[in-house]
Design an enzyme around this catalytic site. Structure first.
Site, PDB file in Angstrom:
ATOM      1  N   GLU A 164      52.317 -52.677  44.941  1.00  7.12           N
ATOM      2  CA  GLU A 164      51.022 -52.998  44.313  1.00  7.12           C
ATOM      3  C   GLU A 164      50.796 -52.214  43.028  1.00  7.12           C
ATOM      4  OE1 GLU A 164      49.678 -55.480  45.156  1.00  7.12           O
ATOM      5  OE2 GLU A 164      50.590 -55.733  47.119  1.00  7.12           O
TER       6      GLU A 164
HETATM    7  C1  LIG Z   1      58.912 -52.276  51.160  1.00  5.35           C
HETATM    8  C2  LIG Z   1      58.472 -53.086  50.007  1.00  5.35           C
HETATM    9  C3  LIG Z   1      57.633 -54.159  50.199  1.00  5.35           C
HETATM   10  C4  LIG Z   1      57.269 -54.964  49.127  1.00  5.35           C
HETATM   11  N1  LIG Z   1      56.516 -56.088  49.361  1.00  5.35           N
HETATM   12  C5  LIG Z   1      56.337 -56.964  48.339  1.00  5.35           C
HETATM   13  C6  LIG Z   1      55.721 -58.228  48.583  1.00  5.35           C
HETATM   14  O1  LIG Z   1      55.303 -58.528  49.700  1.00  5.35           O
HETATM   15  N2  LIG Z   1      55.603 -59.093  47.539  1.00  5.35           N
HETATM   16  C7  LIG Z   1      56.044 -58.799  46.285  1.00  5.35           C
HETATM   17  O2  LIG Z   1      55.907 -59.618  45.403  1.00  5.35           O
HETATM   18  N3  LIG Z   1      56.623 -57.598  46.022  1.00  5.35           N
HETATM   19  C8  LIG Z   1      56.791 -56.691  47.017  1.00  5.35           C
HETATM   20  N4  LIG Z   1      57.385 -55.482  46.776  1.00  5.35           N
HETATM   21  C9  LIG Z   1      57.851 -55.190  45.433  1.00  5.35           C
HETATM   22  C10 LIG Z   1      57.073 -54.095  44.738  1.00  5.35           C
HETATM   23  O3  LIG Z   1      55.830 -54.561  44.344  1.00  5.35           O
HETATM   24  C11 LIG Z   1      57.961 -53.603  43.564  1.00  5.35           C
HETATM   25  O4  LIG Z   1      59.008 -52.856  44.138  1.00  5.35           O
HETATM   26  C12 LIG Z   1      57.183 -52.794  42.564  1.00  5.35           C
HETATM   27  O5  LIG Z   1      56.325 -53.626  41.838  1.00  5.35           O
HETATM   28  C13 LIG Z   1      58.096 -52.082  41.581  1.00  5.35           C
HETATM   29  O6  LIG Z   1      59.030 -52.970  41.005  1.00  5.35           O
HETATM   30  P1  LIG Z   1      60.583 -52.600  41.016  1.00  5.35           P
HETATM   31  O7  LIG Z   1      60.967 -52.225  42.384  1.00  5.35           O
HETATM   32  O8  LIG Z   1      61.320 -53.672  40.346  1.00  5.35           O
HETATM   33  O9  LIG Z   1      60.678 -51.257  40.144  1.00  5.35           O
HETATM   34  P2  LIG Z   1      60.722 -51.182  38.547  1.00  5.35           P
HETATM   35  O10 LIG Z   1      59.669 -52.026  37.944  1.00  5.35           O
HETATM   36  O11 LIG Z   1      62.125 -51.368  38.097  1.00  5.35           O
HETATM   37  O12 LIG Z   1      60.301 -49.664  38.306  1.00  5.35           O
HETATM   38  C14 LIG Z   1      61.176 -48.552  38.509  1.00  5.35           C
HETATM   39  C15 LIG Z   1      60.511 -47.291  37.973  1.00  5.35           C
HETATM   40  O13 LIG Z   1      60.257 -47.426  36.549  1.00  5.35           O
HETATM   41  C16 LIG Z   1      58.877 -47.262  36.266  1.00  5.35           C
HETATM   42  N5  LIG Z   1      58.485 -48.239  35.232  1.00  5.35           N
HETATM   43  C17 LIG Z   1      58.658 -49.574  35.266  1.00  5.35           C
HETATM   44  N6  LIG Z   1      58.124 -50.126  34.172  1.00  5.35           N
HETATM   45  C18 LIG Z   1      57.597 -49.136  33.433  1.00  5.35           C
HETATM   46  C19 LIG Z   1      56.893 -49.084  32.172  1.00  5.35           C
HETATM   47  N7  LIG Z   1      56.590 -50.187  31.495  1.00  5.35           N
HETATM   48  N8  LIG Z   1      56.485 -47.874  31.722  1.00  5.35           N
HETATM   49  C20 LIG Z   1      56.756 -46.754  32.428  1.00  5.35           C
HETATM   50  N9  LIG Z   1      57.424 -46.749  33.612  1.00  5.35           N
HETATM   51  C21 LIG Z   1      57.826 -47.920  34.115  1.00  5.35           C
HETATM   52  C22 LIG Z   1      58.154 -47.555  37.573  1.00  5.35           C
HETATM   53  O14 LIG Z   1      56.904 -46.896  37.624  1.00  5.35           O
HETATM   54  C23 LIG Z   1      59.145 -47.024  38.604  1.00  5.35           C
HETATM   55  O15 LIG Z   1      58.976 -45.655  38.790  1.00  5.35           O
HETATM   56  C24 LIG Z   1      57.717 -54.641  47.826  1.00  5.35           C
HETATM   57  C25 LIG Z   1      58.517 -53.515  47.626  1.00  5.35           C
HETATM   58  C26 LIG Z   1      58.909 -52.760  48.693  1.00  5.35           C
HETATM   59  C27 LIG Z   1      59.808 -51.587  48.445  1.00  5.35           C
END
Ligand SMILES: Cc1cc2nc3c(=O)[nH]c(=O)nc-3n(C[C@H](O)[C@H](O)[C@H](O)COP(=O)(O)OP(=O)(O)OC[C@H]3O[C@@H](n4cnc5c(N)ncnc54)[C@H](O)[C@@H]3O)c2cc1C
Length: 587
Positions: free
Chosen positions: A439
């Site tokens: 979220e």
């Molecule tokens: C157990 C679990 C359940 C989930 N359930 C759902 C679900 O039901 N539905 C759904 O749609 N998603 C779900 N998610 C996905 C979750 O919302 C994403 O993992 C989250 O939004 C982060 O995206 P990412 O994992 O691609 O990380 P990334 O976006 O790749 O981020 C990696 C790191 O980089 C940082 N970062 C990224 N962009 C920037 C920026 N512009 N500036 C500075 N820092 C940045 C982030 O803060 C983070 O620390 C779930 C994830 C998990 C692990």
């Protein structure tokens, strides 16, 4: 028996701090009062303690299985689901027209804390279903509502939110899932989603994914994203038929192990049908309704996960005997319970300050949400919305980040036993970590707080917060409490915000946002200072143990946390460059 969440504290919040009786005087909540809220809370506490908590460990140890393309949940989850559905928790906050009882969010927030503290995965299926159904209720066509709303709110089906893609996590602007219009009214959906919680299971016959996708020809970025309802089984001439949604993998998670998170493929065979929810290209705007609710719910989850661990640590510290009081060297004297050691009490008090501070913050935020929708005068609705928007990123992030610290302290109180899987604190620590990631990560919340909520709108939200803080500080001062540290911290926040806002207005976005993480830490610390002052002012006249505990936590926050504010402000203001200038080759 672990109480999960303190009944005395929740009762105190609802009656003495959040004025639920006053809320129930509003026309929207006129069906409620002590006579409905008491039994509701009692029912949530019973389901949490007697059904959900006893199945938590088994569900953590045996996550759902993925075999032959389908997901099977733990057998205990079936009984838990039945109880959650009977409790009516999916629809409790919705109006009677859709089968709900229009419970104030203030009450729902604190009552669901019990369910989450007991077994966050089990509650997860219900929370996601509420969010998905609410989207269809708010933005779906009459046909969509007729087709699916009752199925979802009654728990016959479940719902998901399917936003994330392998290349589009924090940056939803990069979503590529495609939606091709057809003459038959539906769209053909194709693309891959990842991490979709409850994306498949054998709890109910069907489920509906709320999917973000781009209609062919839509503009790039967030302006071209639409929202679709995509069922696993779609309506057919007779009953339901498969809708070309495949589970392509299951995520092996460190926590939340009772709730499957899945990789899904839509339209691999070219026949996945989705129905537009809302208008084209407005998908993210619609989804924000669910995401904002979900952010508050993540905060509640974090507070609840820290709460159950705190109560476990407290019971352990009262029971486990080890060592002797400072200064007692005679080995023939009996060892004392851990709780008699000052540093163990420090760890417990810190957990209490984080857990109860978070619960109170969430209750206050939920109350603004209730007032922003249902207050009878326009000015209260407007002001409450400002405060709700400002506090939402804090109410999500503070419990997640500091909750993780509280969970680590609960493990620490258990010593070596805490580091073993025979005891539960390690499982809650694993669970808690997710709350700073999903979220919107903590980073994204920090950027949102400073960039959108505080500076945008000319600082109006912060001025509204200032008035709230000053009103509670005045009450506390009148009750004989020292509120000078809070007043200084608030002043620092206001001055800093003006400086950072001016930088942003001058085009120096790095100078404004480079320390947004520190700004979030600072704002959260001040907000919790206010929340603790609000609680302290309410009990300042009392001498009983409950009141003394709250006053001790308020004092602790004032003397150990608020003094950090000037140092954090100095980092933000000087735009300290240690990592801004860092090159990745140096790491
Ligand atoms: C157990 C679990 C359940 C989930 N359930 C759902 C679900 O039901 N539905 C759904 O749609 N998603 C779900 N998610 C996905 C979750 O919302 C994403 O993992 C989250 O939004 C982060 O995206 P990412 O994992 O691609 O990380 P990334 O976006 O790749 O981020 C990696 C790191 O980089 C940082 N970062 C990224 N962009 C920037 C920026 N512009 N500036 C500075 N820092 C940045 C982030 O803060 C983070 O620390 C779930 C994830 C998990 C692990």
């Amino acid at each position: 028996m672990n109480p999960l969440v303190s009944d005395a504290f929740v009762d105190f919040l609802l009656s003495d701090v959040l004025d639920v009786e006053g809320l129930c005087a509003l026309p929207a909540f006129s069906a409620h009062g002590k006579e409905t809220i008491g039994p509701w809370l009692a029912a949530c506490r019973r389901v949490a303690r007697e059904v959900l908590f006893p199945s938590y460990r088994a569900m953590d140890e045996q996550p759902p299985r993925f075999e032959h393309g389908r997901v099977t949940v733990h057998p205990k989850m079936h009984a838990a689901w039945k109880e959650l559905v009977e409790l009516g928790v999916i629809v409790a906050g919705r109006p009677p027209e859709v089968g709900g009882q229009q419970l104030p969010l203030t009450v729902a927030t604190l009552s669901t804390a019990y369910l989450m503290a007991a077994n966050l995965s089990a509650y997860g299926y219900a929370g996601l279903t509420t969010g998905a159904a609410h989207l269809i209720e708010a933005f779906g066509s009459a046909d969509l509502k007729a087709m699916w709303l009752e199925k979802l709110y009654s728990g016959q089906w479940t719902g998901t939110m399917a936003l994330t893609e392998p290349q589009a996590g924090s940056s939803l602007a990069d979503v590529t899932t495609r939606a091709r219009p057809t003459d038959a009214g539906h769209f053909l959906i194709s693309g891959a989603k990842i991490f979709i919680s409850a994306g498949d299971h054998d709890l109910t016959e069907n489920l509906v994914h709320l999917v973000l996708a781009r209609i062919d020809g839509a503009p790039p970025g967030t302006k071209g994203i639409s929202l679709f309802a995509v069922p696993r089984l779609r309506p057919a001439a007779k009953g339901l038929q498969a809708n070309d949604v495949q589970v392509t993998g299951v995520i092996h998670k460190i926590g939340w192990r009772g709730l499957p998170s899945l990789a899904l493929a839509f339209g691999e065979e070219g026949d996945c049908r989705g129905w537009l929810v809302g208008t084209p290209n407005q998908g993210l705007r619609c989804m924000f309704q669910m995401m904002n609710e979900a952010r508050i719910m993540v905060g509640v989850n974090a507070a609840a996960t820290a709460s159950v661990a705190y109560h476990e640590a407290l019971a352990y510290a009262r029971e486990r005997k080890q060592g002797r009081p400072l200064g007692v060297t005679d080995p023939t004297t009996p060892p004392v319970p851990l709780v008699q050691h000052p540093d163990v009490r420090r760890m417990l008090l810190r957990q209490k300050a984080i857990v109860e501070g978070s619960l109170a913050l969430l209750g206050v935020t939920a109350r603004y949400s209730d007032l922003s929708e249902h207050a009878t005068d326009e000015e209260t609705r407007r002001r409450s919305k400002l405060l709700l928007d400002l506090l939402t990123p804090v109410a999500k992030t503070f419990p997640a980040e500091r909750g993780f610290e509280a969970n680590a302290l609960a493990l620490q109180v258990h010593g070596g036993y805490g580091y073993s899987s025979e005891y539960l604190p390690e499982a809650w620590l694993r669970d808690q970590k997710l709350n700073s990631i999903h979220e919107g990560t903590t980073t994204i919340q920090g950027l949102d707080l400073l960039g959108r909520k505080v500076v945008a709108g000319g600082g109006a939200a912060l001025l509204a917060l200032q008035a709230e803080v000053q009103a509670d500080a005045a009450r506390a001062r009148a009750a004989g409490l020292d509120v000078a540290p809070l007043a200084r911290a608030l002043e620092t926040l206001l001055t800093l915000t003006a400086t950072l806002g001016a930088r942003g207005a001058g085009g120096d976005l790095e100078g404004m946002l480079g320390h947004s993480a520190d700004f979030m830490d600072l704002t959260s610390t001040v907000v919790l200072g206010w929340i603790w002052t609000k609680l302290a002012a309410t009990v300042a006249h009392r001498r009983d143990d409950f009141a003394q505990g709250l006053l001790a936590a308020w004092r602790y926050w004032s003397v150990t946390e608020l003094p950090r504010v000037p140092a954090l402000a100095a980092l933000c203001e000087s735009a300290e460059r240690s990592y801004l200038d860092l090159r990745d080759e140096w790491l």
